[in-house]
Design a protein around this motif. Structure first.
Motif, PDB file in Angstrom:
ATOM      1  N   PHE A   1      35.839  32.507  34.615  1.00  0.00           N
ATOM      2  CA  PHE A   1      35.331  31.886  33.613  1.00  0.00           C
ATOM      3  C   PHE A   1      36.038  31.785  32.465  1.00  0.00           C
ATOM      4  O   PHE A   1      35.675  30.919  31.483  1.00  0.00           O
ATOM      5  CB  PHE A   1      33.803  32.550  33.325  1.00  0.00           C
ATOM      6  N   ARG A   2      36.971  32.578  32.147  1.00  0.00           N
ATOM      7  CA  ARG A   2      37.737  32.565  30.953  1.00  0.00           C
ATOM      8  C   ARG A   2      39.238  31.862  31.099  1.00  0.00           C
ATOM      9  O   ARG A   2      39.640  31.421  30.188  1.00  0.00           O
ATOM     10  CB  ARG A   2      38.259  33.978  30.284  1.00  0.00           C
TER      11      ARG A   2
ATOM     12  N   ALA B   1      46.647  37.154  34.626  1.00  0.00           N
ATOM     13  CA  ALA B   1      45.306  37.782  34.083  1.00  0.00           C
ATOM     14  C   ALA B   1      44.577  38.905  35.125  1.00  0.00           C
ATOM     15  O   ALA B   1      44.056  39.845  34.247  1.00  0.00           O
ATOM     16  CB  ALA B   1      44.237  36.603  34.371  1.00  0.00           C
ATOM     17  N   ARG B   2      44.897  38.941  36.261  1.00  0.00           N
ATOM     18  CA  ARG B   2      44.414  40.287  37.052  1.00  0.00           C
ATOM     19  C   ARG B   2      45.344  41.225  36.509  1.00  0.00           C
ATOM     20  O   ARG B   2      44.863  42.312  36.541  1.00  0.00           O
ATOM     21  CB  ARG B   2      44.533  39.810  38.526  1.00  0.00           C
TER      22      ARG B   2
ATOM     23  N   ALA C   1      41.963  41.792  34.019  1.00  0.00           N
ATOM     24  CA  ALA C   1      40.840  40.971  33.870  1.00  0.00           C
ATOM     25  C   ALA C   1      39.897  40.760  35.192  1.00  0.00           C
ATOM     26  O   ALA C   1      40.806  40.817  36.357  1.00  0.00           O
ATOM     27  CB  ALA C   1      41.122  39.480  33.608  1.00  0.00           C
ATOM     28  N   SER C   2      38.713  41.028  35.530  1.00  0.00           N
ATOM     29  CA  SER C   2      38.005  40.934  36.641  1.00  0.00           C
ATOM     30  C   SER C   2      38.066  39.584  37.302  1.00  0.00           C
ATOM     31  O   SER C   2      38.366  38.707  36.738  1.00  0.00           O
ATOM     32  CB  SER C   2      36.671  41.390  36.576  1.00  0.00           C
ATOM     33  N   ARG C   3      37.627  39.692  38.678  1.00  0.00           N
ATOM     34  CA  ARG C   3      37.808  38.047  39.030  1.00  0.00           C
ATOM     35  C   ARG C   3      36.710  37.141  38.620  1.00  0.00           C
ATOM     36  O   ARG C   3      37.049  35.963  38.301  1.00  0.00           O
ATOM     37  CB  ARG C   3      37.278  38.306  40.495  1.00  0.00           C
ATOM     38  N   ALA C   4      35.667  37.696  38.209  1.00  0.00           N
ATOM     39  CA  ALA C   4      34.595  36.876  37.519  1.00  0.00           C
ATOM     40  C   ALA C   4      34.935  36.346  36.002  1.00  0.00           C
ATOM     41  O   ALA C   4      35.103  35.198  35.618  1.00  0.00           O
ATOM     42  CB  ALA C   4      33.176  37.581  37.376  1.00  0.00           C
ATOM     43  N   ARG C   5      35.891  37.454  35.163  1.00  0.00           N
ATOM     44  CA  ARG C   5      36.368  36.911  34.014  1.00  0.00           C
ATOM     45  C   ARG C   5      37.256  36.168  34.247  1.00  0.00           C
ATOM     46  O   ARG C   5      37.660  34.934  33.344  1.00  0.00           O
ATOM     47  CB  ARG C   5      36.659  38.276  33.293  1.00  0.00           C
ATOM     48  N   THR C   6      38.149  36.336  35.059  1.00  0.00           N
ATOM     49  CA  THR C   6      39.220  35.187  35.399  1.00  0.00           C
ATOM     50  C   THR C   6      38.824  33.960  35.428  1.00  0.00           C
ATOM     51  O   THR C   6      39.361  32.918  35.067  1.00  0.00           O
ATOM     52  CB  THR C   6      40.189  35.804  36.457  1.00  0.00           C
TER      53      THR C   6
END
Length: 228
Positions: A133-134, A121-122, A126-131
């Motif tokens: 929560f998603r 994901a990274r 994907a940002s750390r927050a998006r990773t």
């Protein structure tokens, strides 16, 4: 039966379980992903309530909640009354007492997520927050539900802490466990068995839900192994 104890118990347990489910996320993230050298000490502090006698914890909370204490004085000014012997104080005490039961299942669920999934994901931007929560949170729903159920069930069965902090006030802080205790002392067997019946029902439903979650998780793991 006076249903005020049932209402207080259900209200307290629902609020405690729901707040703990949300607050367990940052605690679990810190434990599993922060890499801090203080994690071991932090986990020991978070799980301290598991080994402290409830009456001792209740006494310590009474000291902390006192209006003469900065913490207790702060909340007394906000609420307009001291935390001890109030529903709000009972809620704060329940949150602290049941915190490990919510954090530990979520932490365990986080640990079971393959690191390769998070790294992928990274790599895809994907940002750390998006990773978090998603990817992380959706993959940890079983842990979140387990924590919610344990938090609810543990709060329903509280006795020592609610007795010390709540004061057993009818319609305000008297829970089913305290009412059953009072009824047994006064030899009111019929009313006591009604309270005990509700406690048994909540315990049975909680254990059944936990077993369903466990079986679902086991079935999912078996399917993934078969596919591999």
């Amino acid at each position: 039966m006076n249903h005020s104890a049932l209402y207080v118990t259900v209200s307290l347990s629902l609020l405690t379980a729901t707040i703990l489910t949300v607050s367990s996320l940052p605690f679990a993230w810190w434990i599993v992903y922060s890499g801090s050298r203080w994690v071991t000490l932090g986990e020991a502090i978070l799980t301290l309530t598991l080994v402290l006698p409830p009456a001792v914890l209740g006494y310590l909370l009474l000291v902390v909640f006192s209006p003469d204490n900065p913490f207790g004085g702060f909340f007394a000014k906000i609420l307009g009354h001291p935390l001890p012997f109030s529903f709000e104080g009972l809620l704060v005490a329940s949150l602290l007492y049941s915190l490990p039961f919510a954090v530990q299942p979520v932490s365990q669920a986080f640990r079971q997520i393959p690191q390769s999934t998070i790294e992928m994901a990274r790599l895809l931007g994907a940002s750390r927050a998006r990773t978090f929560f998603r990817i992380i949170v959706p993959l940890s729903l079983s842990g979140l539900w387990t924590g919610w159920i344990l938090g609810f069930a543990h709060t329903v069965g509280e006795f020592g802490v609610v007795m010390m902090v709540g004061g057993n006030i009818p319609g305000s802080t008297r829970t089913l466990s305290l009412k059953a205790y009072d009824d047994l002392l006064s030899m009111n067997d019929k009313s006591a068995w009604e309270s005990i019946g509700y406690l048994l029902l909540f315990s049975f439903l909680a254990l059944t839900a936990l077993n369903l979650i466990r079986r679902k998780g086991t079935s999912r793991e078996s399917i993934e192994v078969t596919r591999r």
